[in-house]
Design a protein around this motif. Structure first.
Motif, PDB file in Angstrom:
ATOM      1  N   VAL A 330       0.827  -1.204   0.000  1.00 66.07           N
ATOM      2  CA  VAL A 330       0.000   0.000   0.000  1.00 66.07           C
ATOM      3  C   VAL A 330       0.866   1.260   0.000  1.00 66.07           C
ATOM      4  O   VAL A 330       0.485   2.287  -0.596  1.00 66.07           O
ATOM      5  N   THR A 331       2.038   1.187   0.615  1.00 66.72           N
ATOM      6  CA  THR A 331       2.950   2.329   0.600  1.00 66.72           C
ATOM      7  C   THR A 331       3.548   2.514  -0.795  1.00 66.72           C
ATOM      8  O   THR A 331       3.663   3.646  -1.292  1.00 66.72           O
ATOM      9  N   ALA A 332       3.910   1.402  -1.434  1.00 63.88           N
ATOM     10  CA  ALA A 332       4.414   1.479  -2.809  1.00 63.88           C
ATOM     11  C   ALA A 332       3.351   2.048  -3.745  1.00 63.88           C
ATOM     12  O   ALA A 332       3.646   2.856  -4.639  1.00 63.88           O
ATOM     13  N   ALA A 333       2.089   1.640  -3.537  1.00 64.88           N
ATOM     14  CA  ALA A 333       0.989   2.148  -4.358  1.00 64.88           C
ATOM     15  C   ALA A 333       0.795   3.641  -4.132  1.00 64.88           C
ATOM     16  O   ALA A 333       0.517   4.399  -5.069  1.00 64.88           O
ATOM     17  N   LEU A 334       0.938   4.092  -2.874  1.00 68.52           N
ATOM     18  CA  LEU A 334       0.814   5.513  -2.561  1.00 68.52           C
ATOM     19  C   LEU A 334       1.933   6.309  -3.230  1.00 68.52           C
ATOM     20  O   LEU A 334       1.688   7.373  -3.826  1.00 68.52           O
ATOM     21  N   VAL A 335       3.151   5.803  -3.150  1.00 73.75           N
ATOM     22  CA  VAL A 335       4.285   6.464  -3.797  1.00 73.75           C
ATOM     23  C   VAL A 335       4.038   6.597  -5.297  1.00 73.75           C
ATOM     24  O   VAL A 335       4.270   7.661  -5.897  1.00 73.75           O
TER      25      VAL A 335
END
Length: 495
Positions: A330-335
Motif C-alpha cells: 500500500v505504501t508502494a501504491a501511494l508512492v
C-alpha cells in the motif's frame, strides 16, 4: 526430575503442587516423550486422580492427560467431563480433549452446547458457562467447519471508513467518484452504493464498515452488546450476504484498559451478543467472518467498526513473498500515485534495489512501463520477486547483481526505487557512501530529462547529494511518514 515428581504423586505427597510442576515440564515435547516411555502404558494412577475429591487435582490431571495426548484418554476424559460438578473445572476437560481425536464425541458435544445455550443459570455461574460454551464452539468448528457466507452487498448503501496514510488522505479521496466523501484524521469517510469502485483503489490500508444506527457504545459490555445488536448488526450482515445463520465473529478492542480488564470486557461482550441474538451471532477465535472492532475514543466510549472477511481484498494478492526490508504494497501504491504526473507510459524503468519487486509492480499497475529492470544483490529477494511478478502478470527483468556493477546497452527514462535503510548498513559513513555512489551510478544509466523517484528515510543524504550535482533538481518532496521519517523525492535529471 520427571520421575521424582511422579513418585511424589504416587506417594500422595503434595499431589496438587507436584501435578502443577509436572504439567509445566510436559510443555516440552522431549519431556512428554520421556514421561510416556516411563509410564509404559500404565495409566491407572492418572485415571484414579481424575476422580480425586480435590477439584484442582482433577483439573491438573486432565490437563496433563491432554498434553500427553494418548488416544485411549479420550473416553476417560469425556466421562470425567460429564460427571464433573464443578463448573470452573469443566472447561479444562475440554481443553484436554481438544488435543485428542474426539470426532466420535461430536454429537454429544453439540448436545451439551445446546443445553448450555437454552438453559437458565445463576448469574454467578455465567462466567464459567460462557467459557465452556466458547471452548465447545471452537471444538465443534474445528471438526465441522460451517459453510461460509457469500458477500453480495456491492450495491448496498454503505458507510465506510478507509484507513490511509495520515498525511495523504487526499490521494485516496480524489479516486472516489461515487457517493459522499470527506477526510478525517485517519483516512476517508465514504457513503456509497459502489463498493467495487472502492475495492479498486490501492492507496488505503484497510476498509471498515460503520453501522448506520450505532456509531458509538458505552464502556459497559452488556449495554454495548445490546446497542450493537439493536443497532442492526445482524440485519446489516444478512442484507449483504447469502447463507444461513449463524454468523461467526471475533472482537478486536483497542483500549487503554489493563489487559485483564480488557479480556473480561471482551468475554462479557461476546457472551451478551450471543445471548441477545439467540446465537445467530457466535464468537469464534478461528472461524470468524466478521470482526467487530471497538476503538476507545477521547470520551471513554467506543467507536464501532466492522471488518468483513467475506470481502476478498485482491489488490495485493501477488505479494506472496517478502523479505525483512520489503516495502508494504500500500505504501508502494501511494508512492506511485503521488508520482503519477511524472510517470510516462511505456517508459524504460529501473529499480536498482528492487527487493521482491513491489515498487515496480505497483508502478506498472498504475502506468504501464516497458521494459522494466529490477536489480538486487540479495539472491533470495530476486527469487521471491520473480514469483511475485509472475503472480502479478507483470514482465520484469530481474538481475541478481550489485547495482554498482550493472551495465546496460541503453539508458533508462526513470529510476523508481525504495532506497536501502540504515538497518541494513553498519555505519553512518557507509550510508553516506551508498548515496554518493548511487547518484554517480544513476547519472550514468539515465537519459537526459529522466527522473529519479525514490522512497527514502535519509532526507539529509538525498539533499546533500542533489545539491552537489548541477544535473539534479528536486522537483517534488513529500513527507510520507513523519513517524518513520520517510520521504518521497522526485528528482529531475538534465545532463
Amino acid at each position: 526430575m520427571l520421575r521424582a515428581i511422579y513418585e511424589n504423586i504416587q506417594g500422595g505427597h503434595e499431589v496438587r503442587k507436584n501435578l502443577i510442576e509436572l504439567k509445566k515440564l510436559l510443555k516440552e515435547e522431549s519431556n512428554r516423550m520421556a514421561f510416556i516411555y516411563y509410564l509404559a502404558g500404565s495409566y491407572t494412577l492418572l485415571y484414579k486422580l481424575l476422580e480425586d475429591e480435590d477439584a484442582k487435582v482433577r483439573k491438573n490431571t486432565a490437563l496433563i492427560m491432554g498434553e500427553l495426548a494418548v488416544p485411549e484418554f479420550v473416553d476417560k476424559l469425556f466421562e470425567a467431563y460429564i460427571k464433573e460438578d464443578k463448573l470452573f473445572v469443566k472447561g479444562d476437560y475440554l481443553v484436554a480433549l481438544s488435543h485428542l481425536d474426539y470426532r466420535h464425541l461430536l454429537e454429544e458435544l453439540k448436545e451439551r452446547l445446546s443445553f448450555l445455550t437454552t438453559s437458565n443459570f445463576e448469574e454467578t455461574s455465567m462466567k464459567h458457562i460462557h467459557e465452556e460454551m466458547k471452548i465447545l464452539t471452537n471444538m465443534i468448528l474445528d471438526i465441522e467447519r460451517p459453510e461460509g457466507h457469500t458477500f453480495m452487498g456491492y450495491d448496498e448503501l454503505s458507510d465506510l471508513i478507509l484507513l490511509t496514510n495520515r498525511d495523504h488522505q487526499d490521494i485516496t479521496l480524489e479516486q472516489i467518484h461515487q457517493g459522499n466523501k470527506r477526510i478525517f484524521n485517519a483516512g476517508v469517510l465514504v457513503r456509497t452504493k459502489d463498493l467495487k469502485e472502492i475495492l479498486s483503489i490501492r492507496t488505503y490500508s484497510e476498509l471498515l464498515f460503520r453501522l448506520k444506527d450505532v456509531a458509538t457504545v458505552v464502556n459497559d459490555p452488556t449495554e454495548a452488546a445490546m446497542a450493537i445488536y439493536k443497532g442492526g448488526l445482524l440485519a446489516f450482515l444478512t442484507k449483504r450476504h447469502t447463507g444461513e445463520l449463524p454468523y461467526y465473529f471475533r472482537l478486536e478492542i483497542k483500549t487503554k484498559m489493563p489487559l485483564d480488564k480488557k479480556s473480561a470486557f471482551a468475554k462479557k461482550l461476546a457472551f451478551e451478543l450471543e445471548k441477545a441474538s439467540d446465537r445467530a451471532l457466535i464468537n469464534s477465535t478461528s472461524n470468524y467472518e466478521v470482526e467487530i472492532r471497538l476503538v476507545e475514543n477521547k470520551e471513554g466510549q467506543f467507536n464501532v467498526l466492522l471488518k468483513l472477511y467475506t470481502i476478498k481484498d485482491e489488490r495485493f494478492e501477488y505479494r506472496k513473498h517478502a523479505v525483512a526490508a520489503s516495502i508494504q504494497p500500500v505504501t508502494a501504491a501511494l508512492v506511485a500515485k503521488i508520482s503519477e504526473p511524472y510517470l510516462k507510459e511505456g517508459a524504460q524503468v529501473l529499480d536498482p534495489f528492487c527487493g521482491v519487486g513491489t515498487m515496480l509492480i505497483e508502478r506498472h499497475k498504475l502506468v504501464p512501463a516497458n521494459p522494466m529492470y529490477g536489480i538486487d544483490l540479495f539472491g533470495e529477494a530476486i527469487d521471491k520477486a520473480i514469483i511475485n511478478a509472475k503472480r502479478a502478470e507483470t514482465v520484469i527483468n530481474f538481475i541478481n547483481r550489485d547495482f554498482f556493477d550493472f551495465t546496460h546497452n541503453y539508458l533508462f527514462d526513470e529510476i523508481f526505487t525504495n532506497m536501502p535503510t540504515r538497518g541494513g548498513r553498519k555505519s553512518e559513513q557507509e550510508m553516506v557512501m551508498l548515496y554518493h555512489e548511487f547518484f554517480n551510478k544513476a547519472l550514468s544509466v539515465l537519459k537526459n530529462e529522466a527522473v529519479i523517484i525514490m522512497y527514502t528515510r535519509d532526507k539529509s543524504l538525498v539533499l546533500k547529494e542533489v545539491s552537489s550535482r548541477s544535473q539534479c533538481t528536486v522537483l517534488e518532496e513529500y513527507a510520507i511518514s513523519k513517524k518513520e521519517d520517510a520521504y518521497l523525492y522526485i528528482i529531475g535529471i538534465n545532463q
